[in-house]
Design a protein around this motif. Structure first.
Motif, PDB file in Angstrom:
ATOM      1  N   GLU A   6      90.638  70.108  77.330  1.00  0.00           N
ATOM      2  CA  GLU A   6      91.872  70.481  76.635  1.00  0.00           C
ATOM      3  C   GLU A   6      92.722  69.253  76.350  1.00  0.00           C
ATOM      4  O   GLU A   6      93.364  69.160  75.299  1.00  0.00           O
ATOM      5  CB  GLU A   6      92.649  71.497  77.485  1.00  0.00           C
ATOM      6  N   ASP A   7      92.731  68.295  77.294  1.00  0.00           N
ATOM      7  CA  ASP A   7      93.475  67.052  77.073  1.00  0.00           C
ATOM      8  C   ASP A   7      92.922  66.308  75.853  1.00  0.00           C
ATOM      9  O   ASP A   7      93.672  65.763  75.033  1.00  0.00           O
ATOM     10  CB  ASP A   7      93.378  66.137  78.296  1.00  0.00           C
ATOM     11  N   ILE A   8      91.600  66.264  75.746  1.00  0.00           N
ATOM     12  CA  ILE A   8      90.962  65.547  74.634  1.00  0.00           C
ATOM     13  C   ILE A   8      91.297  66.223  73.309  1.00  0.00           C
ATOM     14  O   ILE A   8      91.637  65.565  72.317  1.00  0.00           O
ATOM     15  CB  ILE A   8      89.434  65.492  74.838  1.00  0.00           C
ATOM     16  N   LYS A   9      91.229  67.590  73.295  1.00  0.00           N
ATOM     17  CA  LYS A   9      91.540  68.331  72.061  1.00  0.00           C
ATOM     18  C   LYS A   9      92.985  68.096  71.641  1.00  0.00           C
ATOM     19  O   LYS A   9      93.273  67.881  70.457  1.00  0.00           O
ATOM     20  CB  LYS A   9      91.278  69.818  72.268  1.00  0.00           C
ATOM     21  N   LYS A  10      93.913  68.127  72.622  1.00  0.00           N
ATOM     22  CA  LYS A  10      95.326  67.927  72.309  1.00  0.00           C
ATOM     23  C   LYS A  10      95.573  66.503  71.806  1.00  0.00           C
ATOM     24  O   LYS A  10      96.328  66.270  70.859  1.00  0.00           O
ATOM     25  CB  LYS A  10      96.179  68.184  73.557  1.00  0.00           C
ATOM     26  N   TRP A  11      94.883  65.534  72.434  1.00  0.00           N
ATOM     27  CA  TRP A  11      95.046  64.122  72.009  1.00  0.00           C
ATOM     28  C   TRP A  11      94.568  63.915  70.582  1.00  0.00           C
ATOM     29  O   TRP A  11      95.199  63.217  69.787  1.00  0.00           O
ATOM     30  CB  TRP A  11      94.279  63.227  72.974  1.00  0.00           C
ATOM     31  N   ASP A  19      97.286  65.451  68.330  1.00  0.00           N
ATOM     32  CA  ASP A  19      98.532  64.673  68.302  1.00  0.00           C
ATOM     33  C   ASP A  19      98.344  63.319  67.602  1.00  0.00           C
ATOM     34  O   ASP A  19      99.266  62.826  66.946  1.00  0.00           O
ATOM     35  CB  ASP A  19      99.039  64.446  69.728  1.00  0.00           C
ATOM     36  N   SER A  20      97.161  62.709  67.766  1.00  0.00           N
ATOM     37  CA  SER A  20      96.930  61.388  67.191  1.00  0.00           C
ATOM     38  C   SER A  20      96.425  61.435  65.751  1.00  0.00           C
ATOM     39  O   SER A  20      96.357  60.401  65.074  1.00  0.00           O
ATOM     40  CB  SER A  20      95.906  60.623  68.046  1.00  0.00           C
ATOM     41  N   GLY A  21      96.095  62.651  65.279  1.00  0.00           N
ATOM     42  CA  GLY A  21      95.603  62.779  63.918  1.00  0.00           C
ATOM     43  C   GLY A  21      94.165  62.326  63.761  1.00  0.00           C
ATOM     44  O   GLY A  21      93.695  62.112  62.639  1.00  0.00           O
ATOM     45  N   LYS A  22      93.464  62.167  64.869  1.00  0.00           N
ATOM     46  CA  LYS A  22      92.067  61.748  64.824  1.00  0.00           C
ATOM     47  C   LYS A  22      91.159  62.963  64.650  1.00  0.00           C
ATOM     48  O   LYS A  22      91.425  64.039  65.200  1.00  0.00           O
ATOM     49  CB  LYS A  22      91.669  61.009  66.101  1.00  0.00           C
ATOM     50  N   SER A  23      90.076  62.796  63.908  1.00  0.00           N
ATOM     51  CA  SER A  23      89.143  63.895  63.692  1.00  0.00           C
ATOM     52  C   SER A  23      88.033  63.864  64.721  1.00  0.00           C
ATOM     53  O   SER A  23      87.782  62.837  65.372  1.00  0.00           O
ATOM     54  CB  SER A  23      88.543  63.813  62.284  1.00  0.00           C
ATOM     55  N   ARG A  24      87.357  64.972  64.842  1.00  0.00           N
ATOM     56  CA  ARG A  24      86.207  65.006  65.744  1.00  0.00           C
ATOM     57  C   ARG A  24      85.065  64.118  65.211  1.00  0.00           C
ATOM     58  O   ARG A  24      84.293  63.573  65.993  1.00  0.00           O
ATOM     59  CB  ARG A  24      85.719  66.447  65.919  1.00  0.00           C
ATOM     60  N   ILE A  57      86.081  57.881  75.910  1.00  0.00           N
ATOM     61  CA  ILE A  57      87.210  58.678  75.412  1.00  0.00           C
ATOM     62  C   ILE A  57      88.466  58.385  76.210  1.00  0.00           C
ATOM     63  O   ILE A  57      89.571  58.248  75.664  1.00  0.00           O
ATOM     64  CB  ILE A  57      86.855  60.185  75.474  1.00  0.00           C
ATOM     65  N   GLN A  58      88.315  58.256  77.525  1.00  0.00           N
ATOM     66  CA  GLN A  58      89.466  57.960  78.385  1.00  0.00           C
ATOM     67  C   GLN A  58      90.108  56.629  78.007  1.00  0.00           C
ATOM     68  O   GLN A  58      91.331  56.509  77.943  1.00  0.00           O
ATOM     69  CB  GLN A  58      89.023  57.946  79.843  1.00  0.00           C
ATOM     70  N   ARG A  59      89.273  55.617  77.735  1.00  0.00           N
ATOM     71  CA  ARG A  59      89.819  54.310  77.352  1.00  0.00           C
ATOM     72  C   ARG A  59      90.537  54.399  76.003  1.00  0.00           C
ATOM     73  O   ARG A  59      91.596  53.808  75.808  1.00  0.00           O
ATOM     74  CB  ARG A  59      88.704  53.258  77.260  1.00  0.00           C
ATOM     75  N   LEU A  60      89.950  55.150  75.079  1.00  0.00           N
ATOM     76  CA  LEU A  60      90.581  55.319  73.767  1.00  0.00           C
ATOM     77  C   LEU A  60      91.928  56.033  73.884  1.00  0.00           C
ATOM     78  O   LEU A  60      92.875  55.710  73.170  1.00  0.00           O
ATOM     79  CB  LEU A  60      89.659  56.104  72.830  1.00  0.00           C
ATOM     80  N   MET A  61      92.013  56.964  74.808  1.00  0.00           N
ATOM     81  CA  MET A  61      93.243  57.755  74.963  1.00  0.00           C
ATOM     82  C   MET A  61      94.349  56.979  75.675  1.00  0.00           C
ATOM     83  O   MET A  61      95.518  57.057  75.295  1.00  0.00           O
ATOM     84  CB  MET A  61      92.941  59.044  75.748  1.00  0.00           C
ATOM     85  N   THR A  62      93.964  56.209  76.700  1.00  0.00           N
ATOM     86  CA  THR A  62      94.988  55.626  77.572  1.00  0.00           C
ATOM     87  C   THR A  62      95.287  54.150  77.346  1.00  0.00           C
ATOM     88  O   THR A  62      96.401  53.693  77.596  1.00  0.00           O
ATOM     89  CB  THR A  62      94.590  55.807  79.046  1.00  0.00           C
ATOM     90  N   GLU A  63      94.294  53.414  76.894  1.00  0.00           N
ATOM     91  CA  GLU A  63      94.495  51.964  76.818  1.00  0.00           C
ATOM     92  C   GLU A  63      94.467  51.422  75.402  1.00  0.00           C
ATOM     93  O   GLU A  63      94.717  50.246  75.181  1.00  0.00           O
ATOM     94  CB  GLU A  63      93.425  51.251  77.651  1.00  0.00           C
ATOM     95  N   LYS A  64      94.138  52.250  74.438  1.00  0.00           N
ATOM     96  CA  LYS A  64      94.145  51.849  73.036  1.00  0.00           C
ATOM     97  C   LYS A  64      93.276  50.613  72.786  1.00  0.00           C
ATOM     98  O   LYS A  64      93.657  49.691  72.093  1.00  0.00           O
ATOM     99  CB  LYS A  64      95.583  51.571  72.553  1.00  0.00           C
TER     100      LYS A  64
END
Length: 268
Positions: free
Chosen positions: A6-11, A14-19, A51-58
């Protein structure tokens, strides 16, 4: 903290990124990513780490052509190591790479030292003998003089001398008068010259005997651009900068090429 599906889907929302984009960063197709984010199966550890690195550390996305081929167990070990050392994924990879290079360099140096020692042990010193001066067994005649300055008379002044080797075909000995070729050829040196009869010029940089009529000079052959015509022309240069060059070569010709200076000779 490990993100949930759910965190990944919400991110993504919110970020406008596509699957499609996220699937590309993970190196898979969109259908595989959809399966990961469904309730049917868990997200693999290695994909979850990306995915975690993409979400948290950009961090910069991993290019599609780069394949990170680790098993889930290996990714768990890497993740635990990064947590223990408080490193990002790229910091961890760079650190591991540097350590591997250092280990490789240490091994290479050790092997080189071993090879050097092995070569030293195999080397058998050769008994040396004191140098013996070449015997002066060959009597020849000095053919004449050549100037090491401006061209001057080259009339023959016969003088018999003894040298360490016979003259080869076309060779003769001249006495050098002048200092324009010092320090390479000192004033009053005896030099061996080989007769030159080719219609082409010798190689640039050769020391040559140039003569106009009965006037001879010893110089280095060179080329320079004529400032008036713009054409390249041959010139005769002095080694000693205190002396002028003879330029350009005009009516005369090159009659000999320097072979060597006689360091060991005596009067016959």
């Amino acid at each position: 903290m490990t993100p949930t599906k759910e965190d990944i889907k919400k991110w993504l929302k919110d970020s406008g990124k596509s699957r499609e984009w996220l699937a590309e960063q993970c190196g898979v197709g969109k259908r595989v990513l959809d399966n990961w984010l469904s309730a049917a199966r868990p997200v693999p550890s290695k994909a979850l780490l990306i995915i975690q690195r993409l979400m948290t550390e950009k961090i910069s996305p991993i290019p599609p052509q780069v394949e990170i081929d680790f098993t889930d167990e290996e990714w768990e070990v890497i993740s635990a190591a990064m947590t223990a050392t408080q490193q990002t994924f790229m910091e961890f990879i760079n650190s591991a790479f540097r350590n591997a290079l250092k280990d490789f360099a240490d091994i290479a140096l050790q092997n080189a030292a071993k090879e050097k020692e092995a070569t030293r042990k195999k080397f058998t010193p050769v008994e040396t003998f004191p140098a013996v001066a070449a015997s002066l067994d060959y009597t020849i005649q000095v053919a004449g003089n050549t100037a090491a300055g401006k061209p001057s008379s080259g009339e023959t002044v016969p003088q018999d001398i003894r040298i360490y080797r016979p003259l080869e075909w076309g060779e003769f000995v001249l006495r050098v008068n002048g200092k324009s070729m010092e320090p390479e050829i000192p004033d009053e040196s005896l030099v061996i010259i080989k007769k030159y009869e080719d219609y082409l010029f010798p190689a640039l940089g050769s020391l040559v005997v140039y003569n106009e009529g009965n006037d001879y000079t010893l110089k280095k052959l060179a080329k320079r651009k004529n400032p008036e015509t713009g054409k390249m022309e041959y010139v005769l240069k002095s080694i000693n900068p205190a002396y002028k060059d003879v330029e350009p070569i005009a009516e005369g010709k090159i009659s000999g090429v320097y072979v060597e200076t006689l360091a060991n000779w005596e009067k016959a």
